[in-house]
Scaffold this motif. Sequence first.
Motif, PDB file in Angstrom:
ATOM      1  N   ARG A  29      29.891   4.116 -37.864  1.00  0.00           N
ATOM      2  CA  ARG A  29      31.332   3.863 -37.854  1.00  0.00           C
ATOM      3  C   ARG A  29      31.974   4.831 -36.874  1.00  0.00           C
ATOM      4  NH1 ARG A  29      32.095   4.043 -44.409  1.00  0.00           N
ATOM      5  NH2 ARG A  29      30.502   2.486 -44.896  1.00  0.00           N
ATOM      6  N   PRO A  30      33.118   4.446 -36.331  1.00  0.00           N
ATOM      7  CA  PRO A  30      33.742   5.295 -35.305  1.00  0.00           C
ATOM      8  C   PRO A  30      33.990   6.730 -35.772  1.00  0.00           C
ATOM      9  CG  PRO A  30      34.817   3.154 -35.365  1.00  0.00           C
ATOM     10  CD  PRO A  30      33.835   3.172 -36.508  1.00  0.00           C
ATOM     11  N   ASP A  31      34.347   6.918 -37.048  1.00  0.00           N
ATOM     12  CA  ASP A  31      34.687   8.284 -37.463  1.00  0.00           C
ATOM     13  C   ASP A  31      33.481   9.058 -38.018  1.00  0.00           C
ATOM     14  OD1 ASP A  31      34.466   6.958 -39.837  1.00  0.00           O
ATOM     15  OD2 ASP A  31      36.252   7.866 -40.748  1.00  0.00           O
ATOM     16  N   ASP A  32      32.266   8.515 -37.866  1.00  0.00           N
ATOM     17  CA  ASP A  32      31.069   9.285 -38.231  1.00  0.00           C
ATOM     18  C   ASP A  32      30.894  10.462 -37.271  1.00  0.00           C
ATOM     19  OD1 ASP A  32      30.367   7.592 -40.313  1.00  0.00           O
ATOM     20  OD2 ASP A  32      28.985   6.385 -39.085  1.00  0.00           O
ATOM     21  N   VAL A  33      30.293  11.529 -37.790  1.00  0.00           N
ATOM     22  CA  VAL A  33      29.878  12.637 -36.933  1.00  0.00           C
ATOM     23  C   VAL A  33      28.350  12.626 -36.925  1.00  0.00           C
ATOM     24  CG1 VAL A  33      30.039  15.101 -36.442  1.00  0.00           C
ATOM     25  CG2 VAL A  33      31.876  13.981 -37.742  1.00  0.00           C
ATOM     26  N   VAL A  34      27.760  12.433 -35.763  1.00  0.00           N
ATOM     27  CA  VAL A  34      26.299  12.353 -35.656  1.00  0.00           C
ATOM     28  C   VAL A  34      25.773  13.728 -35.236  1.00  0.00           C
ATOM     29  CG1 VAL A  34      24.365  11.231 -34.493  1.00  0.00           C
ATOM     30  CG2 VAL A  34      26.401   9.902 -35.122  1.00  0.00           C
ATOM     31  N   CYS A  35      24.964  14.325 -36.114  1.00  0.00           N
ATOM     32  CA  CYS A  35      24.450  15.676 -35.870  1.00  0.00           C
ATOM     33  C   CYS A  35      22.986  15.580 -35.457  1.00  0.00           C
ATOM     34  CB  CYS A  35      24.588  16.525 -37.131  1.00  0.00           C
ATOM     35  SG  CYS A  35      26.305  16.713 -37.664  1.00  0.00           S
ATOM     36  N   VAL A  36      22.682  16.053 -34.273  1.00  0.00           N
ATOM     37  CA  VAL A  36      21.347  15.895 -33.698  1.00  0.00           C
ATOM     38  C   VAL A  36      20.713  17.270 -33.508  1.00  0.00           C
ATOM     39  CG1 VAL A  36      20.045  14.827 -31.820  1.00  0.00           C
ATOM     40  CG2 VAL A  36      22.324  13.950 -32.396  1.00  0.00           C
ATOM     41  N   ALA A  37      19.514  17.462 -34.064  1.00  0.00           N
ATOM     42  CA  ALA A  37      18.824  18.748 -33.903  1.00  0.00           C
ATOM     43  C   ALA A  37      18.512  18.973 -32.428  1.00  0.00           C
ATOM     44  CB  ALA A  37      17.531  18.765 -34.722  1.00  0.00           C
ATOM     45  N   SER A  38      18.802  20.180 -31.952  1.00  0.00           N
ATOM     46  CA  SER A  38      18.564  20.491 -30.541  1.00  0.00           C
ATOM     47  C   SER A  38      17.122  20.242 -30.153  1.00  0.00           C
ATOM     48  CB  SER A  38      18.953  21.940 -30.244  1.00  0.00           C
ATOM     49  OG  SER A  38      18.325  22.808 -31.155  1.00  0.00           O
ATOM     50  N   THR A  39      16.217  20.400 -31.112  1.00  0.00           N
ATOM     51  CA  THR A  39      14.801  20.169 -30.822  1.00  0.00           C
ATOM     52  C   THR A  39      14.573  18.795 -30.185  1.00  0.00           C
ATOM     53  OG1 THR A  39      14.004  21.629 -32.557  1.00  0.00           O
ATOM     54  CG2 THR A  39      12.547  19.857 -31.912  1.00  0.00           C
ATOM     55  N   VAL A  40      15.170  17.764 -30.764  1.00  0.00           N
ATOM     56  CA  VAL A  40      14.907  16.427 -30.196  1.00  0.00           C
ATOM     57  C   VAL A  40      15.730  16.177 -28.930  1.00  0.00           C
ATOM     58  CG1 VAL A  40      14.010  15.354 -32.287  1.00  0.00           C
ATOM     59  CG2 VAL A  40      16.479  15.256 -31.835  1.00  0.00           C
ATOM     60  N   VAL A  41      16.888  16.836 -28.819  1.00  0.00           N
ATOM     61  CA  VAL A  41      17.643  16.737 -27.561  1.00  0.00           C
ATOM     62  C   VAL A  41      16.807  17.352 -26.438  1.00  0.00           C
ATOM     63  CG1 VAL A  41      19.752  17.409 -26.347  1.00  0.00           C
ATOM     64  CG2 VAL A  41      19.859  16.804 -28.786  1.00  0.00           C
ATOM     65  N   SER A  42      16.228  18.515 -26.716  1.00  0.00           N
ATOM     66  CA  SER A  42      15.374  19.181 -25.727  1.00  0.00           C
ATOM     67  C   SER A  42      14.170  18.312 -25.362  1.00  0.00           C
ATOM     68  CB  SER A  42      14.877  20.527 -26.265  1.00  0.00           C
ATOM     69  OG  SER A  42      15.945  21.433 -26.377  1.00  0.00           O
ATOM     70  N   LYS A  43      13.545  17.722 -26.372  1.00  0.00           N
ATOM     71  CA  LYS A  43      12.386  16.866 -26.095  1.00  0.00           C
ATOM     72  C   LYS A  43      12.782  15.703 -25.197  1.00  0.00           C
ATOM     73  CE  LYS A  43       9.664  17.754 -30.282  1.00  0.00           C
ATOM     74  NZ  LYS A  43       9.219  17.207 -31.597  1.00  0.00           N
ATOM     75  N   ALA A  44      13.893  15.050 -25.530  1.00  0.00           N
ATOM     76  CA  ALA A  44      14.337  13.897 -24.737  1.00  0.00           C
ATOM     77  C   ALA A  44      14.656  14.329 -23.309  1.00  0.00           C
ATOM     78  CB  ALA A  44      15.554  13.252 -25.391  1.00  0.00           C
ATOM     79  N   GLU A  45      15.157  15.554 -23.171  1.00  0.00           N
ATOM     80  CA  GLU A  45      15.508  16.049 -21.835  1.00  0.00           C
ATOM     81  C   GLU A  45      14.327  16.715 -21.122  1.00  0.00           C
ATOM     82  OE1 GLU A  45      19.059  18.434 -22.350  1.00  0.00           O
ATOM     83  OE2 GLU A  45      20.247  16.666 -22.897  1.00  0.00           O
ATOM     84  N   GLY A  46      13.159  16.678 -21.751  1.00  0.00           N
ATOM     85  CA  GLY A  46      11.966  17.224 -21.094  1.00  0.00           C
ATOM     86  C   GLY A  46      12.004  18.729 -20.921  1.00  0.00           C
ATOM     87  N   ARG A  47      12.571  19.424 -21.905  1.00  0.00           N
ATOM     88  CA  ARG A  47      12.665  20.881 -21.798  1.00  0.00           C
ATOM     89  C   ARG A  47      11.406  21.575 -22.340  1.00  0.00           C
ATOM     90  NH1 ARG A  47      15.655  23.937 -19.053  1.00  0.00           N
ATOM     91  NH2 ARG A  47      16.756  25.112 -20.669  1.00  0.00           N
ATOM     92  N   PHE A  48      10.281  20.877 -22.295  1.00  0.00           N
ATOM     93  CA  PHE A  48       9.002  21.496 -22.647  1.00  0.00           C
ATOM     94  C   PHE A  48       8.618  22.488 -21.564  1.00  0.00           C
ATOM     95  CE2 PHE A  48       8.843  17.133 -24.329  1.00  0.00           C
ATOM     96  CZ  PHE A  48       8.561  17.388 -25.664  1.00  0.00           C
ATOM     97  N   ALA A  49       7.903  23.521 -21.962  1.00  0.00           N
ATOM     98  CA  ALA A  49       7.440  24.478 -20.961  1.00  0.00           C
ATOM     99  C   ALA A  49       6.146  25.116 -21.435  1.00  0.00           C
ATOM    100  CB  ALA A  49       8.499  25.548 -20.719  1.00  0.00           C
ATOM    101  N   ASP A  50       5.386  25.608 -20.460  1.00  0.00           N
ATOM    102  CA  ASP A  50       4.157  26.321 -20.794  1.00  0.00           C
ATOM    103  C   ASP A  50       4.266  27.759 -20.306  1.00  0.00           C
ATOM    104  OD1 ASP A  50       2.580  24.287 -22.100  1.00  0.00           O
ATOM    105  OD2 ASP A  50       2.665  23.257 -20.155  1.00  0.00           O
ATOM    106  N   LEU A  51       3.604  28.638 -21.006  1.00  0.00           N
ATOM    107  CA  LEU A  51       3.707  30.060 -20.676  1.00  0.00           C
ATOM    108  C   LEU A  51       3.274  30.354 -19.246  1.00  0.00           C
ATOM    109  CD1 LEU A  51       2.509  31.551 -24.071  1.00  0.00           C
ATOM    110  CD2 LEU A  51       4.764  31.884 -23.013  1.00  0.00           C
ATOM    111  N   GLU A  52       2.295  29.586 -18.757  1.00  0.00           N
ATOM    112  CA  GLU A  52       1.792  29.865 -17.400  1.00  0.00           C
ATOM    113  C   GLU A  52       2.864  29.642 -16.329  1.00  0.00           C
ATOM    114  OE1 GLU A  52      -1.517  27.156 -17.278  1.00  0.00           O
ATOM    115  OE2 GLU A  52      -0.281  25.582 -16.368  1.00  0.00           O
ATOM    116  N   ALA A  53       3.951  28.944 -16.708  1.00  0.00           N
ATOM    117  CA  ALA A  53       5.038  28.724 -15.742  1.00  0.00           C
ATOM    118  C   ALA A  53       5.953  29.948 -15.621  1.00  0.00           C
ATOM    119  CB  ALA A  53       5.857  27.507 -16.158  1.00  0.00           C
TER     120      ALA A  53
END
Length: 250
Positions: A29-53
């Motif tokens: 509904r228009p007045d819902d507030v959708v709360c999204v864990a940053s973890t999945v926002v980061s995953k969708a945005e490809g914010r994965f990283a490896d230590l060797e970088a």
Amino acid sequence: MELFPVPDVPEIREGDDLAALVSERVDLRPDDVVCVASTVVSKAEGRFADLEAFPAGPRARELAARLSDLTGDEKDPRFAQAVLEESVDLVMDEPFLLTETRFGHVGVNAGIDRSNVPDHDLLLLPKRPSESAERIREGLAADRVIVTDTCGRPFRHGQRGVAIGWAGMSASRDWRGESDRDGRELGVTVESVVDELAAAANLVQGEGADGTPVVVVRGFEWGDHGESDAHFRDVDGDFVRQALREWSYD
Ligand code: GDP
Ligand code: MN
Ligand code: MN
Ligand code: MN
């Protein structure tokens, strides 16, 4: 007001359209507030990283060596390097790294996560979480979006959800100028609504294997109050941070 998790969210991968995934699973509904864990926002945005970088420079090696000595726990200098690269200010350098991220949030290890990160060493926070919230919001029937993260806090044990980004709403409800029940005018109260909703949502998201990173808040009304978008304090107006700085750099 009620809160419920979005069901059957899959493992999120780089490039996933979070708004579409949510819209397929709930009638918003228009007045819902959708709360999204940053973890999945980061995953969708490809914010994965490896230590060797993150080949460690002298500062990171020094920080990691000192923390290893202090805690008896071997700290990877490449992790310290990742924290430094995600940060604009080192608020505390012992017994853990407390830093300010580029978007103004102060957190341990710049909010870099090592839980719920398949196939990689690290998951960095979204670069600009309020811009992420706005992008998600544009694809939803709901008008308000909050990006949350679980965070520790000073003075108290335990962690809770906070808002690191938001869109479609102001951060705070400004009560100044309104009256209490005795007619006394409120002089200072600016209520951080996005943090309060993030904390409630975090309660439903869970921290482990629950698989419920998106929570809908339904029926929250702003009411007839002023608005403020101030959220992260500047060092200039943050007396606790100033005191900490004086104490730690003696
Ligand atoms: P953070 O608070 O943003 O650091 O996220 P957490 O690691 O605490 O995870 C919050 C919730 O999201 C937990 O219920 C996790 O199980 C869930 N979660 C994390 N990643 C995924 C994912 O890719 N897919 C699904 N369905 N759930 C996830
Ligand atoms: Mn996190
Ligand atoms: Mn969490
Ligand atoms: Mn009170």
